[in-house]
Design a protein around this motif. Structure first.
Motif, mmCIF file in Angstrom:
data_model
loop_
_atom_site.group_PDB
_atom_site.id
_atom_site.type_symbol
_atom_site.label_atom_id
_atom_site.label_comp_id
_atom_site.label_asym_id
_atom_site.label_seq_id
_atom_site.Cartn_x
_atom_site.Cartn_y
_atom_site.Cartn_z
ATOM 1 N N UNK A 77 1.056 -1.197 -0.061
ATOM 2 C CA UNK A 77 0.203 0.052 0.059
ATOM 3 C C UNK A 77 0.913 1.083 0.084
ATOM 4 N N UNK A 78 0.751 2.221 -0.927
ATOM 5 C CA UNK A 78 1.209 3.250 -1.058
ATOM 6 C C UNK A 78 1.027 4.367 0.272
ATOM 7 N N UNK A 79 2.049 5.150 0.736
ATOM 8 C CA UNK A 79 1.917 6.113 1.667
ATOM 9 C C UNK A 79 1.749 7.372 1.032
ATOM 10 N N UNK A 80 1.280 8.431 1.793
ATOM 11 C CA UNK A 80 1.177 9.792 1.175
ATOM 12 C C UNK A 80 2.585 10.307 0.693
ATOM 13 N N UNK A 81 3.662 9.873 1.204
ATOM 14 C CA UNK A 81 4.942 10.282 1.157
ATOM 15 C C UNK A 81 5.223 9.432 -0.351
ATOM 16 N N UNK A 82 5.018 8.113 -0.283
ATOM 17 C CA UNK A 82 5.248 7.338 -1.929
ATOM 18 C C UNK A 82 4.374 8.154 -2.809
ATOM 19 N N UNK A 83 3.262 8.438 -2.676
ATOM 20 C CA UNK A 83 2.574 9.013 -3.524
ATOM 21 C C UNK A 83 3.108 10.444 -4.276
ATOM 22 N N UNK A 84 3.546 11.356 -3.272
ATOM 23 C CA UNK A 84 4.242 12.348 -3.496
ATOM 24 C C UNK A 84 5.409 12.262 -4.282
ATOM 25 N N UNK A 85 6.171 11.315 -3.625
ATOM 26 C CA UNK A 85 7.669 10.959 -4.586
ATOM 27 C C UNK A 85 7.287 10.524 -5.922
ATOM 28 N N UNK A 86 6.549 9.685 -6.240
ATOM 29 C CA UNK A 86 6.227 9.366 -7.559
ATOM 30 C C UNK A 86 5.427 10.344 -8.404
ATOM 31 N N UNK A 87 4.788 11.256 -7.832
ATOM 32 C CA UNK A 87 3.941 12.089 -8.834
ATOM 33 C C UNK A 87 5.506 13.074 -9.260
ATOM 34 N N UNK A 88 6.456 13.542 -8.305
ATOM 35 C CA UNK A 88 7.660 14.148 -8.558
ATOM 36 C C UNK A 88 8.218 13.647 -9.705
ATOM 37 N N UNK A 89 8.643 12.263 -9.433
ATOM 38 C CA UNK A 89 9.490 11.606 -10.459
ATOM 39 C C UNK A 89 8.693 11.326 -11.803
ATOM 40 N N UNK A 90 7.498 11.518 -11.857
ATOM 41 C CA UNK A 90 6.873 11.279 -13.083
ATOM 42 C C UNK A 90 6.568 12.711 -13.581
ATOM 43 N N UNK A 91 6.725 13.967 -13.013
ATOM 44 C CA UNK A 91 6.214 15.184 -13.585
ATOM 45 C C UNK A 91 6.867 16.362 -13.119
ATOM 46 N N UNK A 92 7.817 16.321 -12.218
ATOM 47 C CA UNK A 92 8.363 17.346 -11.672
ATOM 48 C C UNK A 92 9.938 17.421 -11.806
ATOM 49 N N UNK A 93 10.743 16.408 -11.668
ATOM 50 C CA UNK A 93 11.986 15.930 -12.146
ATOM 51 C C UNK A 93 12.233 14.686 -12.198
ATOM 52 N N UNK A 94 13.478 14.188 -12.818
ATOM 53 C CA UNK A 94 13.574 13.096 -13.612
ATOM 54 C C UNK A 94 14.094 11.998 -12.430
#
Length: 205
Positions: free
Chosen positions: A1-18
């Protein structure tokens, strides 16, 4: 299960920085690198992040941008800016472990990910992530306004794209963010004029 931190990280890696290092992620999460590494291993095992070994220079101490420009302001001295950008590099590249979005993360969150197309750009990409981390420390309220280069590039085939822009509540760009690397005077000039023609404020780090 993804935590809120996990989701925030994955959103960053897919759209904010590589990509990101455990040390940078520890800054973002405000916890130890050991904690970060455990979580990254779990995300890697789940196919949500990928691990890569790249050659990258150690991170610079980015306390703030070298140039801040507002529409209507004078042009910076491009030669002087280039000199300052180049003079700060003193350490050679070292082998560095980085993490980037896996295909499963792209499927869940959209954006981009997968193996690095240009691993020689790792130094640049890590410094973009470092600028994001610096903004998180200085003014976390602005993080929701950050749009990364890959997001900005969608639907555009030509033209200079900044590393990121900050947008207003209606999604309109208000400020460009660029990491200068070792830009020569001509490249600094091109970046400035692209922003000036668009009447877009910028920060060159």
């Amino acid at each position: 299960m993804l935590t809120g931190r996990d989701e925030a990280l994955l959103e960053c890696l897919t759209g904010r920085f590589r990509l990101i290092t455990p040390a940078l992620l520890a800054r973002l999460w405000g916890c130890s690198e050991a904690c970060v590494r455990r979580r990254l291993r779990a995300l890697d095992a789940a196919g949500l992040v990928l691990t890569a070994r790249v050659q990258a220079r150690p991170l610079l101490d980015l306390s703030g941008p070298l140039v801040r420009w507002e529409p209507g302001g004078p042009e910076p001295d491009f030669g002087r800016v280039s000199y300052r950008l180049k003079a700060r590099w003193r350490e050679p590249p070292v082998t560095t472990t980085v993490y980037l979005a896996g295909r499963r993360a792209v499927h869940l969150f959209g954006g981009s990910g997968g193996r690095l197309d240009y691993p020689l750009q790792a130094t640049h990409d890590l410094h973009v992530a470092a600028i994001y981390a610096r903004l998180a420390e200085a003014d976390p309220g602005q993080l929701a306004r950050w749009r990364g280069e890959e997001t900005l590039r969608r639907g555009r085939k030509r033209g200079k794209i900044p590393d990121a822009v900050l947008v207003d509540g209606r999604g309109r760009p208000t400020r460009a963010i660029e990491f200068g690397g070792s830009y020569g005077p001509a490249r600094v000039r091109v970046f400035h004029r692209v922003c000036a023609n668009a009447r877009l404020a910028y920060e060159l780090w």
